[in-house]
Write a protein that holds these residues in place. Structure first.
Motif, PDB file in Angstrom:
ATOM      1  N   SER A  56       0.863  -1.177   0.000  1.00  0.00           N
ATOM      2  CA  SER A  56       0.000   0.000   0.000  1.00  0.00           C
ATOM      3  C   SER A  56       0.902   1.230   0.000  1.00  0.00           C
ATOM      4  CB  SER A  56      -0.921  -0.007   1.211  1.00  0.00           C
ATOM      5  OG  SER A  56      -0.164   0.212   2.375  1.00  0.00           O
ATOM      6  N   GLN A  57       0.275   2.376   0.043  1.00  0.00           N
ATOM      7  CA  GLN A  57       1.006   3.634   0.019  1.00  0.00           C
ATOM      8  C   GLN A  57       2.085   3.670   1.110  1.00  0.00           C
ATOM      9  OE1 GLN A  57      -0.057   8.075   1.478  1.00  0.00           O
ATOM     10  NE2 GLN A  57      -1.695   6.686   1.019  1.00  0.00           N
ATOM     11  N   SER A  67       4.850   0.773   5.361  1.00  0.00           N
ATOM     12  CA  SER A  67       3.795   0.500   4.390  1.00  0.00           C
ATOM     13  C   SER A  67       3.063  -0.732   4.894  1.00  0.00           C
ATOM     14  CB  SER A  67       4.394   0.234   3.012  1.00  0.00           C
ATOM     15  OG  SER A  67       3.363  -0.014   2.080  1.00  0.00           O
ATOM     16  N   HIS A  68       1.977  -1.063   4.258  1.00  0.00           N
ATOM     17  CA  HIS A  68       1.315  -2.326   4.570  1.00  0.00           C
ATOM     18  C   HIS A  68       1.385  -3.238   3.367  1.00  0.00           C
ATOM     19  CE1 HIS A  68      -0.289  -0.503   8.250  1.00  0.00           C
ATOM     20  NE2 HIS A  68      -0.507  -1.742   8.643  1.00  0.00           N
ATOM     21  N   GLN A  70      -0.297  -6.539   1.517  1.00  0.00           N
ATOM     22  CA  GLN A  70      -1.573  -7.256   1.475  1.00  0.00           C
ATOM     23  C   GLN A  70      -1.426  -8.496   0.604  1.00  0.00           C
ATOM     24  OE1 GLN A  70      -5.390  -5.039   0.516  1.00  0.00           O
ATOM     25  NE2 GLN A  70      -5.087  -6.115  -1.410  1.00  0.00           N
ATOM     26  N   THR A  75      -3.220  -8.662   6.036  1.00  0.00           N
ATOM     27  CA  THR A  75      -2.456  -7.437   5.894  1.00  0.00           C
ATOM     28  C   THR A  75      -1.454  -7.341   7.030  1.00  0.00           C
ATOM     29  OG1 THR A  75      -4.329  -6.310   4.901  1.00  0.00           O
ATOM     30  CG2 THR A  75      -2.640  -4.923   5.823  1.00  0.00           C
ATOM     31  N   GLY A  97       4.129   2.366  -3.707  1.00  0.00           N
ATOM     32  CA  GLY A  97       2.802   1.828  -3.450  1.00  0.00           C
ATOM     33  C   GLY A  97       2.229   1.140  -4.672  1.00  0.00           C
ATOM     34  N   ASN A  98       1.564   0.045  -4.459  1.00  0.00           N
ATOM     35  CA  ASN A  98       0.912  -0.763  -5.482  1.00  0.00           C
ATOM     36  C   ASN A  98       1.843  -1.759  -6.156  1.00  0.00           C
ATOM     37  OD1 ASN A  98      -1.638  -1.413  -6.452  1.00  0.00           O
ATOM     38  ND2 ASN A  98      -1.316  -0.323  -8.366  1.00  0.00           N
ATOM     39  N   LYS A 135      -6.742   5.739  -1.324  1.00  0.00           N
ATOM     40  CA  LYS A 135      -6.699   4.800  -0.206  1.00  0.00           C
ATOM     41  C   LYS A 135      -7.940   4.850   0.680  1.00  0.00           C
ATOM     42  CE  LYS A 135      -4.182   8.362   2.101  1.00  0.00           C
ATOM     43  NZ  LYS A 135      -2.869   8.881   2.467  1.00  0.00           N
ATOM     44  N   ALA A 155      -8.591  -3.261  -4.622  1.00  0.00           N
ATOM     45  CA  ALA A 155      -8.776  -2.002  -3.916  1.00  0.00           C
ATOM     46  C   ALA A 155      -9.885  -2.074  -2.869  1.00  0.00           C
ATOM     47  CB  ALA A 155      -9.086  -0.889  -4.913  1.00  0.00           C
TER      48      ALA A 155
END
Length: 493
Positions: A56-57, A67-68, A70, A75, A97-98, A135, A155
């Motif tokens: 994630s961002q 960051s996280h 997933q 998570t 991110g992503n 987000k 998402a």
RNA sequence: GGGGGCGUAGCUCAGCCGGUAGAGCAGCGGCCUUUUAAGCCGUAGGUCGCAGGUUCGAGCCCUGCCGCCCUCACCA
């Protein structure tokens, strides 16, 4: 690629290639699922583990970033510290991110106690050239969600959850029928004669045989051939296709469960349906029986209500006789229904649908339908005008249809012939002679059932629209020849 | 097919009575070792779905078209 974000990401990608890093490596260290790590996280503190997923961002503190990560199971926060990542640190901004990554790190916590994997090795698994949606809100635009379901899925976690539930529902439907000794079978989707329901088919063509074909509107007639063949208990979960309008309850292709059981009648099938719902409540709903659907709550605990079709008709249409065309015609005009060109039984059923269906909160079995609108169901011994048939309704929505199967080949052929008299584009152009022949060889009395898996899933997931339980609902394609703002995309490589 | 609504930056959305197109997030450049919707400073990003019309002037008004949503019709 038309936006600046993709351009920035493309530049990062090219920088990595220039530095000899493959942004799309064939393999990366294979991690463990996050739920497995989280399950005994405290015992693993201090250990090194590898995990894989989508970032994630990134929250950047200069010499520290969070960051996280997933994956499909959960998570977890990832901590990037300069001092633990000397080799990676100068290039840290190329992973953003992503992106999809494999992270090896030390299991631990932050000062505030959040479970965190402190990265010691970061491997880019796949560079994302497009940014994730925002987000907070995720992807909201309904059209984009359906057209780009791949984005919707990563998402919006609740979307993933709904489709996981659909998968579970199908699995438990199978488990239920398997436990009763049914065999799961597959029958033709490409059919030379369409039948088993009333619907306009999609037409196609086989080149080598130079033969017109239809996509099936129902598997019914093939499954009953299997009952003739002695398989006795069969079911199929498969796609059917109906060339009709699209609505919150209709997708042109949808998934149908059909089951057939020799030596059973429609009352036995009612019990099967109740058993199926009890099973689904016990498994999919974790023991709950109450669901919320379209703003109302429904108790799916058997036994379900029951009401005769003709009784319901009479209640809502006093003084109108279903079998008397003149009185039906009067009533239909009174209701403002279209009446011209419709066969009497069709019009009478239209009156039923207009006056009764919306009143059916359910779950309720509507039973004993007129034979004129039930060409494949067995007549009741007490009244040859009606059949041993029921439909299951909930919140005005038809969920299932079942009957004692007509196994009299002479009656069946006559009914097929009768259909040809006022043939419309929902009726096949010819009698399915082979199906009649099959019945002539002898079919045991049998009870059959059809349930729309999509609608069932709507109910059990509380989805208002069928499009929310179909991964890729049919949408009109955006006309590629229409004038657009975008010039032809530049060649990239 | 009828009726209603919507379409503005990558995403989520403002945009008043017709008067220079905005914010947050994402991005880019900085600062920051404990954030989790991080914060702060700076910066870039637009054919306002498409095409016409009205007007001195249109994101806004009108017409047509495209797409989506809701609804009715259709759909055992």
């Amino acid at each position: 690629m038309t936006d600046g974000i993709a351009k920035d990401r493309l530049e990062k990608l090219q920088a990595m290639r220039g530095a000899g890093v493959d942004p799309f490596p064939p393999r990366v260290p294979r991690g463990i699922p996050l739920h497995e790590l989280l399950a005994d996280f405290d015992q693993r503190v201090g250990q090194a583990v590898t995990v894989c997923g989508r970032l994630s961002q990134i929250r950047d503190f200069g010499k520290l970033r969070f960051s996280h990560l997933q994956d499909r199971t959960g998570t977890l926060q990832i901590g990037f510290e300069r001092d633990r990542l000397p080799a990676f640190w100068p290039d840290r901004k190329r992973v953003e991110g992503n992106d999809l990554v494999a992270i090896t790190g030390i299991v631990g916590h932050t000062q505030k106690g959040e479970r965190t994997l402190w990265a010691t090795e970061v491997v880019l698994a796949s560079k994302a050239l497009r940014a994730a949606p925002e987000k907070w809100h995720g992807l909201q635009d309904v059209e984009q969600r359906y057209r780009m379901r791949y984005v919707d899925l990563f998402a919006n976690p609740d979307v993933r959850a709904a489709f996981a539930k659909r998968s579970q529902i199908v699995r438990e439907v199978r488990a239920y029928f398997d436990s009763l000794g049914y065999l799961e079978v597959e029958t033709p989707i490409l059919q030379p004669i369409f039948g088993g329901a009333a619907a306009r088919p999609f037409k196609t063509h086989h080149n080598a045989l130079d033969m017109p074909l239809f996509l099936r509107i129902a598997p019914e007639l093939y499954l009953k051939r299997l009952i003739v063949g002695g398989m006795e208990r069969v079911y199929e979960i498969g796609r059917v296709f109906r060339n009709e309008g699209i609505s919150t309850r209709h997708n042109p292709e949808f998934t149908m469960l059909e089951s057939y059981e020799a030596w059973a009648d429609y009352k036995d099938i009612m019990a099967r349906v109740e058993g199926l719902f009890a099973h689904l409540c016990a498994t999919v709903l974790g023991g709950q029986t109450v669901v919320t659907f379209r703003g109302k709550s429904f108790d799916l605990k058997p036994p379900f209500q029951k009401a005769r079709y003709l009784d319901l008709f009479a209640q809502q249409n006093p003084g109108c006789d279903w079998f008397d065309h003149q009185s039906v015609l009067r009533r239909a005009r009174e209701l403002g229904l279209k009446t011209d060109g419709l066969p009497p039984e069709k019009l009478a059923n239209d009156v039923f649908e207009a006056t009764v269906e919306d009143t059916l909160q359910g779950p309720i079995f509507v039973h004993d339908y007129p034979v004129a609108i039930s060409p494949l169901a067995k007549r009741m011994p007490e009244d040859a005008r009606v059949t041993e048939r029921f439909e299951l309704f909930l919140s005005g929505m038809e969920l299932g249809n079942a009957f004692s199967e007509l196994n009299d080949p002479i009656d069946q052929e006559q009914r097929f012939q009768a259909q040809l008299l006022h043939k419309d584009d929902e009726t096949p152009g010819e009698v399915d002679v082979d199906y009649v022949t099959a019945l002539e060889y002898g079919m045991p009395p049998a009870g059959g059932l059809g349930i729309g898996i999509d609608r069932l899933t709507m109910l059990l997931t509380g989805s208002d629209s069928i499009r929310d339980v179909v991964l890729f609902p049919l949408l009109r394609r955006v006309d590629p020849t229409a004038p657009t703002a975008e010039p032809a995309p530049p060649q990239e490589r």
